[in-house]
Design a protein around this motif. Structure first.
Motif, PDB file in Angstrom:
ATOM      1  N   GLN A  37       3.913  17.879-114.998  1.00  0.00           N
ATOM      2  CA  GLN A  37       3.181  18.445-116.133  1.00  0.00           C
ATOM      3  C   GLN A  37       4.117  19.284-117.015  1.00  0.00           C
ATOM      4  N   LEU A  38       4.925  20.098-116.367  1.00  0.00           N
ATOM      5  CA  LEU A  38       5.880  20.924-117.114  1.00  0.00           C
ATOM      6  C   LEU A  38       6.884  20.027-117.837  1.00  0.00           C
ATOM      7  N   TRP A  39       7.373  19.001-117.155  1.00  0.00           N
ATOM      8  CA  TRP A  39       8.344  18.089-117.763  1.00  0.00           C
ATOM      9  C   TRP A  39       7.763  17.467-119.035  1.00  0.00           C
ATOM     10  N   HIS A  40       6.497  17.009-118.970  1.00  0.00           N
ATOM     11  CA  HIS A  40       5.908  16.353-120.151  1.00  0.00           C
ATOM     12  C   HIS A  40       5.666  17.346-121.288  1.00  0.00           C
ATOM     13  N   ARG A  41       5.285  18.556-120.935  1.00  0.00           N
ATOM     14  CA  ARG A  41       5.128  19.584-121.996  1.00  0.00           C
ATOM     15  C   ARG A  41       6.476  19.852-122.677  1.00  0.00           C
ATOM     16  N   LEU A  42       7.522  19.900-121.880  1.00  0.00           N
ATOM     17  CA  LEU A  42       8.855  20.163-122.448  1.00  0.00           C
ATOM     18  C   LEU A  42       9.280  19.018-123.366  1.00  0.00           C
ATOM     19  N   LEU A  43       8.999  17.781-122.930  1.00  0.00           N
ATOM     20  CA  LEU A  43       9.392  16.624-123.746  1.00  0.00           C
ATOM     21  C   LEU A  43       8.715  16.651-125.112  1.00  0.00           C
TER      22      LEU A  43
END
Ligand code: NAD
Length: 350
Positions: free
Chosen positions: A169-175
């Protein structure tokens, strides 16, 4: 702690210290008018300042102001200031309290928490240091409004690292975070603050479970085996590129981003990590960061530097943290010279 009121947060924390026992060690680029006045030692930020000479300057400053073991040092600046300030605090009179007030994105999400302090020595990054945690870290996101874009991107690279070892979830928000907008307006700053909070939470969870880096904390070194070698080559030879930041060297996070790509490549090859994520990282690099202009033709020297990395468990072995998946770091992965060279080739071919 993340705070929207720096003055109030600082005043609450500092009230247990006598006023004449509080000193600042601050990056010269910082406007201190948001804080109460205290004696201040101004430092030059950057890797070259992370030296024994600077530590001596800080020790001398503490002696001159008759700081006792009940004193408080406040480190205000980026990661180079908090790293060196923390080390001076750890060693002065066997340790005095210090507070970090990080002013770069990189220091907010990474350098100012977790208690790793240190200096560069004999050309090796952070090779002398101590684990010595600040009594508190005050994150005031408004500092970021004056931070140049390349420094924001530098900090963002450490956030990408945290996303990769954190969760999907954090990875996708960062992307999805948009660095194309030239100004860090209120909406972007709010989103960034929320991401900063998440990244700090991931880091704190890992650090609390392994404060002295005996095991899981090594996950936080993702990207750094290759990244540090690039930084050290640069310390040896000076900048190679026209599009490096104004001070003529890469910001730490750029080296980390390049290291993340090399180590994600190895994760794909060795641990069957999802290739799509390697491609996402490579695209982020091409879109925002640019290629590593230092192609480092001296591949043998890169390998040598990696073999001497302090993170290695055995002399002359190259050791990395890799990923099996997002949120699934695998520590202590021994890498052969051939594999390391292949990863450098992938990075330099982009
Ligand atoms: N201790 C740890 O756990 C840890 C983790 C990650 C990185 N680090 C270390 O952190 C260091 C990198 O930190 P950094 O990227 O913050 O570098 P830095 O401290 O050199 O700061 C980068 C630049 O930003 C300027 N600056 C700082 N705050 C500013 C502001 N608000 N507005 C405008 N300019 C500002 C500085 O003067 C400097 O030119 C490296 O030495 C790295 O090894 C430590």
């Amino acid at each position: 702690m993340i705070s929207s009121d720096l003055y109030a947060a600082f005043s609450a924390l500092s009230e247990q210290y006598s006023n004449d026992q509080i000193v600042y060690v601050a990056d010269g680029a910082i406007d201190l008018s948001e804080l109460p006045t205290h004696p201040t030692l101004v430092l030059n930020a950057g890797e070259s300042g992370k030296s024994l000479e600077t530590v001596q300057r800080i020790w001398d400053f503490l002696f001159e102001h008759q700081i006792t073991r009940r004193g408080l040092m406040v480190c205000i600046g980026g990661g180079t200031t908090t790293d060196i300030g923390g080390f001076a605090a750890a060693t002065y009179k066997r340790g005095i309290d210090y507070i970090n007030i990080p002013t770069t994105l990189l220091a907010m999400v990474d350098a100012s928490t977790g208690g790793k302090t240190g200096i560069n020595y004999r050309g090796f990054k952070n090779s002398i240091g101590a684990f010595y945690a600040p009594v508190e870290t005050i994150v005031w996101p408004k500092w970021l409004k004056t931070l140049p874009t390349h420094e924001l991107l530098s900090g963002f690279a450490e956030m990408l690292k945290t996303g990769l070892i954190g969760n999907e979830q954090l990875w996708h928000r960062l992307l999805q975070f948009d660095w194309d907008t030239p100004q860090l307006d209120e909406a972007l700053l709010n989103e960034l603050s929320s991401l900063i909070e998440e990244c700090i939470a991931v880091k704190e969870r890992i650090v609390n479970s392994d404060p002295h880096e005996k095991g899981l904390r090594k996950a936080l070194n993702l990207g750094h085996t290759f990244g540090h070698a690039l930084e050290e080559i640069q310390m040896e030879h000076g900048p190679r590129s026209n599009d490096t930041p104004a001070n003529g060297t890469w910001s730490h996070g750029y080296a980390v981003l390049y290291g993340l790509i090399a180590e994600a490549y190895l994760s794909v090859v060795i641990l069957d990590f999802n290739r799509t994520i390697l491609l996402q990282l490579s695209q982020l690099m091409l879109h925002y960061y640019g290629r590593p202009e230092c192609k480092c033709s001296d591949r043998e020297r890169l390998l040598e530097l990696m073999r001497q990395d302090k993170k290695n468990e055995h002399a002359a072995e190259i050791n990395c943290t890799l990923l099996r998946g997002i949120g699934e770091p695998v520590i202590n992965q021994a890498i052969s010279d051939t594999q390391a060279l292949e990863a450098w080739e992938y990075l330099f071919s982009l």
